[in-house]
Design a protein around this motif. Structure first.
Motif, PDB file in Angstrom:
ATOM      1  N   ALA A  54      -4.240  -1.486  -6.737  1.00  0.00           N
ATOM      2  CA  ALA A  54      -3.294  -1.638  -5.517  1.00  0.00           C
ATOM      3  C   ALA A  54      -4.042  -2.656  -4.880  1.00  0.00           C
ATOM      4  O   ALA A  54      -3.401  -3.034  -3.737  1.00  0.00           O
ATOM      5  CB  ALA A  54      -3.348  -0.469  -4.794  1.00  0.00           C
ATOM      6  N   LYS A  61       1.379  -2.997  -7.763  1.00  0.00           N
ATOM      7  CA  LYS A  61       2.020  -2.846  -6.488  1.00  0.00           C
ATOM      8  C   LYS A  61       3.398  -2.487  -6.625  1.00  0.00           C
ATOM      9  O   LYS A  61       4.041  -1.646  -5.847  1.00  0.00           O
ATOM     10  CB  LYS A  61       1.722  -3.979  -5.654  1.00  0.00           C
ATOM     11  CG  LYS A  61       0.119  -4.173  -5.318  1.00  0.00           C
ATOM     12  CD  LYS A  61      -0.170  -5.445  -4.421  1.00  0.00           C
ATOM     13  CE  LYS A  61      -1.589  -5.703  -4.371  1.00  0.00           C
ATOM     14  NZ  LYS A  61      -1.687  -6.860  -3.326  1.00  0.00           N
ATOM     15  N   LEU A  64       4.119   1.105  -7.759  1.00  0.00           N
ATOM     16  CA  LEU A  64       3.795   2.064  -6.840  1.00  0.00           C
ATOM     17  C   LEU A  64       4.905   2.251  -5.771  1.00  0.00           C
ATOM     18  O   LEU A  64       5.438   3.056  -5.268  1.00  0.00           O
ATOM     19  CB  LEU A  64       2.476   1.814  -6.053  1.00  0.00           C
ATOM     20  CG  LEU A  64       1.387   1.948  -7.041  1.00  0.00           C
ATOM     21  CD1 LEU A  64       0.060   1.581  -6.553  1.00  0.00           C
ATOM     22  CD2 LEU A  64       1.225   3.299  -7.626  1.00  0.00           C
ATOM     23  N   LEU A  65       5.375   1.052  -5.571  1.00  0.00           N
ATOM     24  CA  LEU A  65       6.609   0.908  -4.337  1.00  0.00           C
ATOM     25  C   LEU A  65       7.565   1.512  -4.902  1.00  0.00           C
ATOM     26  O   LEU A  65       8.553   2.224  -4.010  1.00  0.00           O
ATOM     27  CB  LEU A  65       6.761  -0.527  -3.744  1.00  0.00           C
ATOM     28  CG  LEU A  65       5.498  -1.154  -2.972  1.00  0.00           C
ATOM     29  CD1 LEU A  65       5.819  -2.503  -2.719  1.00  0.00           C
ATOM     30  CD2 LEU A  65       5.193  -0.310  -1.834  1.00  0.00           C
ATOM     31  N   ASN A  68       7.433   5.259  -4.720  1.00  0.00           N
ATOM     32  CA  ASN A  68       7.542   5.542  -3.474  1.00  0.00           C
ATOM     33  C   ASN A  68       9.219   5.484  -3.011  1.00  0.00           C
ATOM     34  O   ASN A  68       9.438   6.736  -2.173  1.00  0.00           O
ATOM     35  CB  ASN A  68       6.717   4.689  -2.319  1.00  0.00           C
ATOM     36  CG  ASN A  68       6.413   5.283  -1.407  1.00  0.00           C
ATOM     37  OD1 ASN A  68       6.085   6.473  -1.013  1.00  0.00           O
ATOM     38  ND2 ASN A  68       6.702   4.582  -0.091  1.00  0.00           N
ATOM     39  N   THR A  96      -1.957   2.517   1.072  1.00  0.00           N
ATOM     40  CA  THR A  96      -1.145   3.499   1.623  1.00  0.00           C
ATOM     41  C   THR A  96      -0.712   3.140   2.972  1.00  0.00           C
ATOM     42  O   THR A  96       0.586   3.550   3.268  1.00  0.00           O
ATOM     43  CB  THR A  96      -2.304   4.912   1.504  1.00  0.00           C
ATOM     44  OG1 THR A  96      -2.268   5.084   0.130  1.00  0.00           O
ATOM     45  CG2 THR A  96      -1.149   5.990   1.867  1.00  0.00           C
ATOM     46  N   GLN A  99       1.915   0.238   3.271  1.00  0.00           N
ATOM     47  CA  GLN A  99       3.072   0.439   2.545  1.00  0.00           C
ATOM     48  C   GLN A  99       3.806   1.754   2.767  1.00  0.00           C
ATOM     49  O   GLN A  99       4.750   2.063   2.196  1.00  0.00           O
ATOM     50  CB  GLN A  99       2.885   0.270   0.729  1.00  0.00           C
ATOM     51  CG  GLN A  99       2.379  -1.122   0.749  1.00  0.00           C
ATOM     52  CD  GLN A  99       3.308  -2.179   1.152  1.00  0.00           C
ATOM     53  OE1 GLN A  99       4.507  -2.154   1.271  1.00  0.00           O
ATOM     54  NE2 GLN A  99       2.596  -3.382   1.206  1.00  0.00           N
ATOM     55  N   ILE A 101       2.937   4.690   1.709  1.00  0.00           N
ATOM     56  CA  ILE A 101       2.950   5.506   0.602  1.00  0.00           C
ATOM     57  C   ILE A 101       2.919   7.008   0.778  1.00  0.00           C
ATOM     58  O   ILE A 101       2.164   7.675   1.689  1.00  0.00           O
ATOM     59  CB  ILE A 101       1.808   4.961  -0.429  1.00  0.00           C
ATOM     60  CG1 ILE A 101       1.803   3.772  -0.714  1.00  0.00           C
ATOM     61  CG2 ILE A 101       1.957   5.859  -1.518  1.00  0.00           C
ATOM     62  CD1 ILE A 101       3.269   3.072  -1.602  1.00  0.00           C
ATOM     63  N   SER A 102       3.781   7.729   0.145  1.00  0.00           N
ATOM     64  CA  SER A 102       4.229   9.043   0.504  1.00  0.00           C
ATOM     65  C   SER A 102       3.612  10.086  -0.199  1.00  0.00           C
ATOM     66  O   SER A 102       3.535  11.393  -0.277  1.00  0.00           O
ATOM     67  CB  SER A 102       5.580   9.339   0.627  1.00  0.00           C
ATOM     68  OG  SER A 102       6.162   9.299  -0.634  1.00  0.00           O
ATOM     69  N   TYR A 103       2.934   9.625  -1.395  1.00  0.00           N
ATOM     70  CA  TYR A 103       2.200  10.364  -2.314  1.00  0.00           C
ATOM     71  C   TYR A 103       0.705   9.954  -2.323  1.00  0.00           C
ATOM     72  O   TYR A 103       0.287   8.897  -1.897  1.00  0.00           O
ATOM     73  CB  TYR A 103       2.856  10.595  -3.652  1.00  0.00           C
ATOM     74  CG  TYR A 103       3.193   9.080  -4.421  1.00  0.00           C
ATOM     75  CD1 TYR A 103       2.028   8.338  -5.020  1.00  0.00           C
ATOM     76  CD2 TYR A 103       4.079   8.205  -3.937  1.00  0.00           C
ATOM     77  CE1 TYR A 103       2.244   7.142  -5.612  1.00  0.00           C
ATOM     78  CE2 TYR A 103       4.259   6.870  -4.475  1.00  0.00           C
ATOM     79  CZ  TYR A 103       3.269   6.477  -5.256  1.00  0.00           C
ATOM     80  OH  TYR A 103       3.533   4.941  -5.663  1.00  0.00           O
ATOM     81  N   LEU A 105      -2.680   8.438  -3.476  1.00  0.00           N
ATOM     82  CA  LEU A 105      -3.193   7.698  -4.355  1.00  0.00           C
ATOM     83  C   LEU A 105      -4.899   8.147  -4.548  1.00  0.00           C
ATOM     84  O   LEU A 105      -5.435   8.234  -3.469  1.00  0.00           O
ATOM     85  CB  LEU A 105      -3.417   6.038  -3.845  1.00  0.00           C
ATOM     86  CG  LEU A 105      -1.777   5.314  -3.554  1.00  0.00           C
ATOM     87  CD1 LEU A 105      -2.033   4.205  -3.063  1.00  0.00           C
ATOM     88  CD2 LEU A 105      -0.999   5.699  -4.905  1.00  0.00           C
TER      89      LEU A 105
END
Length: 173
Positions: A54, A61, A64-65, A68, A96, A99, A101-103, A105
């Motif tokens: 990341a 990246k 991952l987005l 998300n 996290t 961005q 991020i809701s889960y 890493l």
């Protein structure tokens, strides 16, 4: 194992076999605490994304987005989500936060999980700055802890399309 055409193209034969119990994970969450599959799983199981970094990998990246953006759909379906790399927790915390991020890493700096899953990229030896990088991919673990899907790419540009994975999971495998 899924036979969905979206996963048929460049899949390489690495990782645990479908139908076996998922190997344990040896990772740290963003609070530097050990985390396991049971803690991350939800009603139907767990989707784990393995990614390179990341910090420096633009393909990771973006991937991952994309996850998300669709994370709520997977959790509504009954799956926990997590993403694992060799990045340290500081890098993962920064990404996290920046961005949203809701889960989780998760950090596998010692590459124990990458080795357990047989996805450690062999292009980098111990001592190399890039040691610990996995082949990018996705593993789906069911509620009994068995691998029901795995998909890995040799290259770093190709990735699982989460919209396709969601459709497949929503059909009940």
């Amino acid at each position: 194992m899924f036979t969905f055409s979206a996963f048929a193209e460049a899949n390489i034969n690495v990782g645990p076999k479908s139908g076996i119990s998922a190997p344990k994970i040896s990772v740290l969450n963003l609070r530097n605490q050990p985390t396991n599959i049971e803690q991350l799983s939800s009603e139907k199981g767990l989707v784990i994304v393995f990614f390179r970094s990341a910090d420096w990998c633009p393909y990771c990246k973006r991937h991952l987005l994309e996850l998300n953006e669709q994370a709520q759909k997977f959790t509504d379906l009954g799956y926990g989500l997590a993403a694992i790399s060799y990045d340290n927790t500081d890098i993962l915390q920064k990404f996290t936060k920046e961005q949203s991020i809701s889960y989780p890493l998760l950090s596998d700096q010692q590459a124990q999980t990458m080795q357990a899953y047989n996805i450690l990229n062999k292009d980098y030896a111990v001592g190399d700055d890039n040691y610990g990088i996995p082949y990018p991919g996705v593993v789906v673990i069911d509620k009994e802890g068995k691998i029901v899907h795995k998909y890995f790419y040799e290259g770093y540009k190709d990735r699982v399309k989460f919209s396709d994975l969601y459709l497949q999971l929503s059909k009940g495998n």
